[in-house]
Design an enzyme around this catalytic site. Structure first.
Site, mmCIF file in Angstrom:
data_model
loop_
_atom_site.group_PDB
_atom_site.id
_atom_site.type_symbol
_atom_site.label_atom_id
_atom_site.label_comp_id
_atom_site.label_asym_id
_atom_site.label_seq_id
_atom_site.Cartn_x
_atom_site.Cartn_y
_atom_site.Cartn_z
ATOM 1 N N TYR B 103 0.831 -1.200 0.000
ATOM 2 C CA TYR B 103 0.000 0.000 0.000
ATOM 3 C C TYR B 103 0.866 1.250 0.000
ATOM 4 O O TYR B 103 1.936 1.276 0.619
ATOM 5 C CB TYR B 103 -0.888 0.049 1.247
ATOM 6 C CG TYR B 103 -2.089 -0.849 1.193
ATOM 7 C CD1 TYR B 103 -3.321 -0.377 0.751
ATOM 8 C CD2 TYR B 103 -2.007 -2.173 1.612
ATOM 9 C CE1 TYR B 103 -4.434 -1.195 0.723
ATOM 10 C CE2 TYR B 103 -3.110 -3.001 1.586
ATOM 11 C CZ TYR B 103 -4.321 -2.503 1.139
ATOM 12 O OH TYR B 103 -5.420 -3.317 1.114
ATOM 13 N N TYR B 142 -0.982 -9.865 0.293
ATOM 14 C CA TYR B 142 0.094 -9.391 1.170
ATOM 15 C C TYR B 142 -0.056 -10.034 2.542
ATOM 16 O O TYR B 142 -1.157 -10.406 2.953
ATOM 17 C CB TYR B 142 0.121 -7.862 1.268
ATOM 18 C CG TYR B 142 -1.132 -7.252 1.832
ATOM 19 C CD1 TYR B 142 -1.321 -7.123 3.213
ATOM 20 C CD2 TYR B 142 -2.133 -6.782 0.995
ATOM 21 C CE1 TYR B 142 -2.469 -6.556 3.732
ATOM 22 C CE2 TYR B 142 -3.295 -6.223 1.502
ATOM 23 C CZ TYR B 142 -3.450 -6.112 2.866
ATOM 24 O OH TYR B 142 -4.593 -5.564 3.368
ATOM 25 N N ARG B 152 -3.561 -11.797 3.221
ATOM 26 C CA ARG B 152 -4.840 -11.311 2.703
ATOM 27 C C ARG B 152 -4.932 -11.626 1.212
ATOM 28 O O ARG B 152 -3.984 -11.372 0.458
ATOM 29 C CB ARG B 152 -4.971 -9.774 2.841
ATOM 30 C CG ARG B 152 -5.023 -9.193 4.226
ATOM 31 C CD ARG B 152 -6.281 -9.474 5.048
ATOM 32 N NE ARG B 152 -7.525 -9.799 4.385
ATOM 33 C CZ ARG B 152 -8.430 -8.932 3.932
ATOM 34 N NH1 ARG B 152 -8.212 -7.640 4.041
ATOM 35 N NH2 ARG B 152 -9.554 -9.333 3.359
ATOM 36 N N HIS B 155 -7.388 -7.674 -2.953
ATOM 37 C CA HIS B 155 -8.718 -7.066 -2.818
ATOM 38 C C HIS B 155 -8.645 -5.577 -3.104
ATOM 39 O O HIS B 155 -7.585 -4.960 -3.025
ATOM 40 C CB HIS B 155 -9.290 -7.295 -1.417
ATOM 41 C CG HIS B 155 -8.452 -6.721 -0.316
ATOM 42 N ND1 HIS B 155 -7.408 -7.407 0.252
ATOM 43 C CD2 HIS B 155 -8.477 -5.512 0.287
ATOM 44 C CE1 HIS B 155 -6.834 -6.647 1.182
ATOM 45 N NE2 HIS B 155 -7.458 -5.497 1.216
ATOM 46 N N HIS B 157 -10.625 -2.082 -1.776
ATOM 47 C CA HIS B 157 -11.557 -1.500 -0.805
ATOM 48 C C HIS B 157 -12.525 -0.568 -1.526
ATOM 49 O O HIS B 157 -12.107 0.224 -2.371
ATOM 50 C CB HIS B 157 -10.800 -0.685 0.242
ATOM 51 C CG HIS B 157 -9.896 -1.492 1.120
ATOM 52 N ND1 HIS B 157 -10.292 -2.001 2.336
ATOM 53 C CD2 HIS B 157 -8.614 -1.880 0.970
ATOM 54 C CE1 HIS B 157 -9.282 -2.649 2.897
ATOM 55 N NE2 HIS B 157 -8.245 -2.605 2.084
#
Lengths: 194, 233
Positions: B103, B142, B152, B155, B157
């Site tokens: 991120y 990640y 995870r 995805h 958000h």
């Protein structure tokens, strides 16, 4: 229901650059910040501050709050515009941009809504570890008479009403209302089934 | 008699044994219904002027010296209320990791590269048919600290408002066939009957020849249908 609802998922720890970018110093637009109204709006300028606390009383540094409120006349902003100049009614802030994980909203005190609901702010709480956002409301400690007649407050068990009443402190900069959100524990904030 | 907007058969619990952060953060007491006639029947008003056309294309809005790395994809879908009505003019905010699973956030310490040309934040407004559309890079899996060897699934958000505060939704979109879905406590916290609503669908019609694969993710918000109940919770 004609369609089944899309399930909620947590906002996660890394929402800041997407949802509250300017507040955290990222170069990306955001639709709202902690300024609900500016000085041109009618009404009494107030500030609301607080922390979000977990089940061990530790301040949460990756929560996000949204506020939606009526103006001083008790009217919510209309999507088509007009109304109270300088009043947006909506705010969004994270708790991670401040060293003490304190959130702050600058706004005007709302008026009574529909003539029977005491002045209040609608609050939505998001954070890592919260699979569904939580809805609460903030009422004001200096509105005792209006609070006593408020139908939503009346629906809350008396012992828990204090969890949704912000406490007024008078400062040289004007009235500041303290509102801590306790996710759990003896002081667990009342959350509504909305 | 009162009303609630959220259908709790569709949403995860406040506290989930598999997702450890919920243990100290999820409320423990029953939610309190609002008395009849006291719900706030409006929702946030924000400036749609703030939404720039470039922010529907995450392969463009974060560039500093070239193209972002990774697999280009198109993500599109309709936003509806639970009565089946398309919601036009709705803001859709997205944020995601890059093609390496990192991120663009100061708090992300995962040892994977930042892409100087990918920011990972985007915004779109639905058209008259309730359709939004993004061009982006497929986010990678990640690791996270929830349990040993926890990953995870990739995805995106999503954040949406809908017409009132009761229709507010923050969720995550996943990709079909991801083996991590069966192992992910956040995805698995959703009732089994509702999980597939979070998994996008590959669509060859949305796929653009020689450019990008297409995925469809429709989103249904609460608050369109009346859901009366008698203090059953």
């Amino acid at each position: 229901m004609a369609e089944k609802q899309t399930p909620s998922q947590t906002v996660g720890p890394f929402f800041a650059y997407g949802l509250t970018a300017r507040q955290y110093g990222y170069r990306h637009p955001q639709v709202a910040d902690g300024q609900i109204s500016d000085a041109t709006a009618d009404g009494t300028a107030i500030t609301v501050v607080g922390q979000v606390l977990d089940g061990q009383g530790v301040a949460v540094g990756d929560a996000m709050l949204e506020i939606w409120q009526a103006d001083a006349a008790g009217q919510y902003p209309n999507p088509s515009g007009g109304g109270n100049t300088g009043f947006r009614g909506f705010a969004r802030v994270g708790t991670g941009a401040d060293a003490s994980q304190t959130f702050r909203f600058d706004t005007i005190k709302p008026g009574a809504v529909d003539g029977r609901q005491a002045p209040h702010l609608n609050v939505i709480v998001f954070m890592r570890g919260l699979l569904n956002h939580c809805h609460t409301r903030i009422w004001f400690s200096d509105e005792a008479a209006a609070n006593a007649a408020d139908p939503v407050l009346a629906s809350i068990p008396e012992a828990r009403r204090g969890t949704v009443i912000a406490q007024r402190q008078d400062t040289p900069q004007g009235p500041v209302y303290r509102f801590d959100i306790h996710m759990q524990g003896d002081q667990e904030t009342v959350f509504f089934d909305i | 008699m009162s009303h609630r907007a959220r259908d709790w058969q569709s949403h995860p619990p406040a506290i989930d044994a598999g997702y450890k952060s919920t243990a100290l953060r999820g409320p423990t007491r029953p939610l309190i219904p609002l008395p009849q006639g006291t719900a706030t029947s409006s929702g946030p008003v924000y400036g749609q002027d703030d939404v720039r056309a470039i922010d529907t294309d995450l392969t463009m809005n974060g560039r500093t010296n070239g193209e972002p790395l990774g697999e280009r994809i198109i993500v599109t879908g309709r936003v509806l209320d639970d009565a089946g009505r398309p919601l036009a003019g709705e803001l859709v905010e997205v944020w995601q990791a890059n093609a390496a699973g990192r991120y663009f956030h100061d708090g992300d310490q995962h040892d994977a590269p930042i892409d100087p040309n990918f920011f990972g934040g985007g915004r779109s407004v639905t058209d008259a048919d309730g359709v939004y559309r993004f061009t982006t890079i497929r986010p990678a899996a990640y690791p996270w600290g929830n349990h040993a060897n926890a990953w995870r699934p990739g995805h995106i958000h999503f954040s949406l408002f809908g017409p009132t505060i009761a229709s507010r939704l923050v969720t995550q979109m996943y990709f079909p066939g991801d083996p991590l879905l069966d192992l992910d406590p956040i995805f698995q916290a959703v009732p089994a009957r509702a999980r597939d609503r979070l998994v996008s669908r590959f669509d060859i019609g949305v796929t653009q020849e020689a450019f990008a694969l297409g995925y469809v993710f429709d989103i249904v918000l609460a608050g369109g249908a009346e859901t009366p109940f008698e203090g059953d919770r």
